[in-house]
Design an enzyme around this catalytic site. Structure first.
Site, PDB file in Angstrom:
ATOM      1  N   ASP A   1     -23.822 -64.050   9.969  1.00  0.00           N
ATOM      2  CA  ASP A   1     -23.734 -62.728   9.347  1.00  0.00           C
ATOM      3  C   ASP A   1     -23.654 -61.633  10.401  1.00  0.00           C
ATOM      4  OD1 ASP A   1     -24.098 -63.881   6.811  1.00  0.00           O
ATOM      5  OD2 ASP A   1     -26.277 -63.844   7.084  1.00  0.00           O
ATOM      6  N   VAL A   2     -24.265 -61.923  11.566  1.00  0.00           N
ATOM      7  CA  VAL A   2     -24.353 -60.913  12.620  1.00  0.00           C
ATOM      8  C   VAL A   2     -23.840 -61.493  13.931  1.00  0.00           C
ATOM      9  CG1 VAL A   2     -25.908 -59.419  13.944  1.00  0.00           C
ATOM     10  CG2 VAL A   2     -26.390 -59.877  11.520  1.00  0.00           C
TER      11      VAL A   2
END
Lengths: 307, 307
Positions: A23-24
């Site tokens: 996600d990051v």
């Protein structure tokens, strides 16, 4: 036994699978996005691609010469989309450490800076008083009066409790002699980062660790370094975003800073690019300081995911 | 097992016996005769006493900022009798090494100097061509054009085959970046000496080892140091005087340079003074780098022999 890193370049399926599991993305800058002022081909498009897939891109750099505001200007100029909140420099990390973690005794709350304006601005943002740094009075040759005033202490500010060193393009004998005498009088020795070299113009120059080396050699002890791979920096990032570490990937060119930072922080992944200081030969060695989970030739190899 | 050093201070008989067993005294300067420009009390009288007893006094210093001629001026000013022939600096030792021992290939015979005028004058005395050093063009901030010219090589002299570093009170990023790029292009890395600190004003400042530390850190390898304790320096002294090493004593304040220099050189004696960097506690430790045969509080304690 560490598993062999997976090579992603040219493999569309592997790249899509890689991107989907995070996600990051934490991205180093020098040697990953650019070399000095030269942005690598395809970088703006790659960052936009990740963002278009709903990923958060956070820039985590050990270079302390710029503040987050100044970095944002560089990102904008190079057409890489970001916000101040998504930029973490080692100057910011060090300032947070000094203001929120280090308990400086009363009357010893000032920081003597060896470094550029980026450090000063981040100390200002945390309301930490500081001297030295870009003060033009220290950008000159040392004189006999300086030697005497440093030896007898008359030139020293008694409130200095920390010497904070980062990359300084204006280092000189006078600044280092000040730092040395503050350390001898009990100041704590901190560094934004200790990278020995700095990638610029497709070549290498002296990094922060080299620019502060006169002080380290004279003092005989290394500073506490607050940039990567220090987990103080990851704690600062996590404190801001409530990261899910298992869904976060660190992307960088150096094993001893970027990849070690991600491995020590137990992130879900680490991606090594071949456009900076360390090449794959560095982690192929048996005594490698850290081994990435993935590697590509260059970050823009991820652009294949577009197709 | 090394014998315990003999303490001479206050013991007339021991001092006379000490002096009688040597013909030549090799003396370190900083921390033994003086601290910076402050000569210690009784030093001129002590040197005169030794000379009046027919001893040869040879001054062997790692400080490379002055040439032998300049040292002589300092000796004369401080009323310490000497001649140019009896002064050996590490700049002279390094120049002899480069001109007489190092075989530089044709077209690679120039030396890039990081240091003060003492190094330049001694290179001149051996007819070694050099650049850098005190050149005012290098005493400024580094510019974007410098980064580019160093990276593409256009600012580099292709004839440089050696980078020679010594104590430099004017070190800066630009000089170090030049040195770094010469090393990357194959230049040999030499140092006059690598003392990390410099005694001045009864305190300590940055020594040669600290002033060249940016280059050492960036390059990742130490230079070959030609001052004490390198035996290259003792060979140069011996070549001039045909010393009887068993009748020669080294006097100094540092274990890792002076005392080690005398021990490694198998001199008849070594005398440690307490007026400089290392105190007796340093050789009392089990892992001491070198242990002297004799020690005094200060060199002028030998004046007792007069009575």
């Amino acid at each position: 036994m560490t598993a062999k890193p997976q090579y992603l370049t040219g493999d569309i399926a592997a790249i899509n699978e890689f991107i989907d599991q995070f996600d990051v993305f934490l991205l180093d800058c020098d040697g990953v996005l650019w070399s000095g002022d030269h942005v690598f081909e395809g970088i703006p498009e790659t960052i936009k691609l990740l963002q278009s897939k709903g990923k958060r891109t956070v820039f985590v750099t050990n270079n302390s010469t710029k503040s987050r505001e100044e970095y944002l200007k560089k990102f904008t100029k190079l057409n890489i989309p970001s916000t101040v909140e998504d930029i973490f420099g080692s100057a910011y990390s060090a300032s947070i450490y000094i203001s929120r973690i280090l308990q400086l005794p009363p009357g010893k709350s000032k920081v003597f800076v060896i470094g550029e304006i980026g450090i000063e601005k981040e100390l200002d943002s945390e309301n930490v008083p500081h001297i030295g740094g870009t003060d033009p009075e220290l950008r000159r040759d040392i004189t006999p009066a300086d030697f005497e005033g440093l030896a007898n202490g008359s030139l020293l500010d008694p409130e200095v409790g920390v010497v904070l060193a980062g990359l300084d393009f204006h280092f000189n004998y006078l600044k280092m002699a000040h730092g040395f005498h503050y350390l001898k009088r009990g100041a704590k020795f901190l560094a934004t980062n200790i990278d020995s070299t700095l990638p610029m113009h497709h070549d290498f120059f002296l990094g922060a660790g080299s620019s502060m080396a006169p002080l380290v050699t004279a003092w005989g002890q290394p500073p506490l370094a607050l940039g990567k791979p220090s987990q103080a920096m990851l704690d600062a990032v996590e404190g801001k975003f409530q990261l899910d570490r298992s869904r976060t990937c660190m992307i960088g060119d150096r094993l001893n800073t970027d990849i070690k930072f991600g491995v020590d922080g137990k992130l879900g992944g680490t991606l090594h690019v071949q456009t900076g200081v360390d090449k794959k030969e560095a982690w192929e060695k048996e005594d490698a300081i850290a081994v990435p989970r993935f590697y590509v030739e260059k970050l823009s190899d991820l652009l294949l995911a577009k197709e």
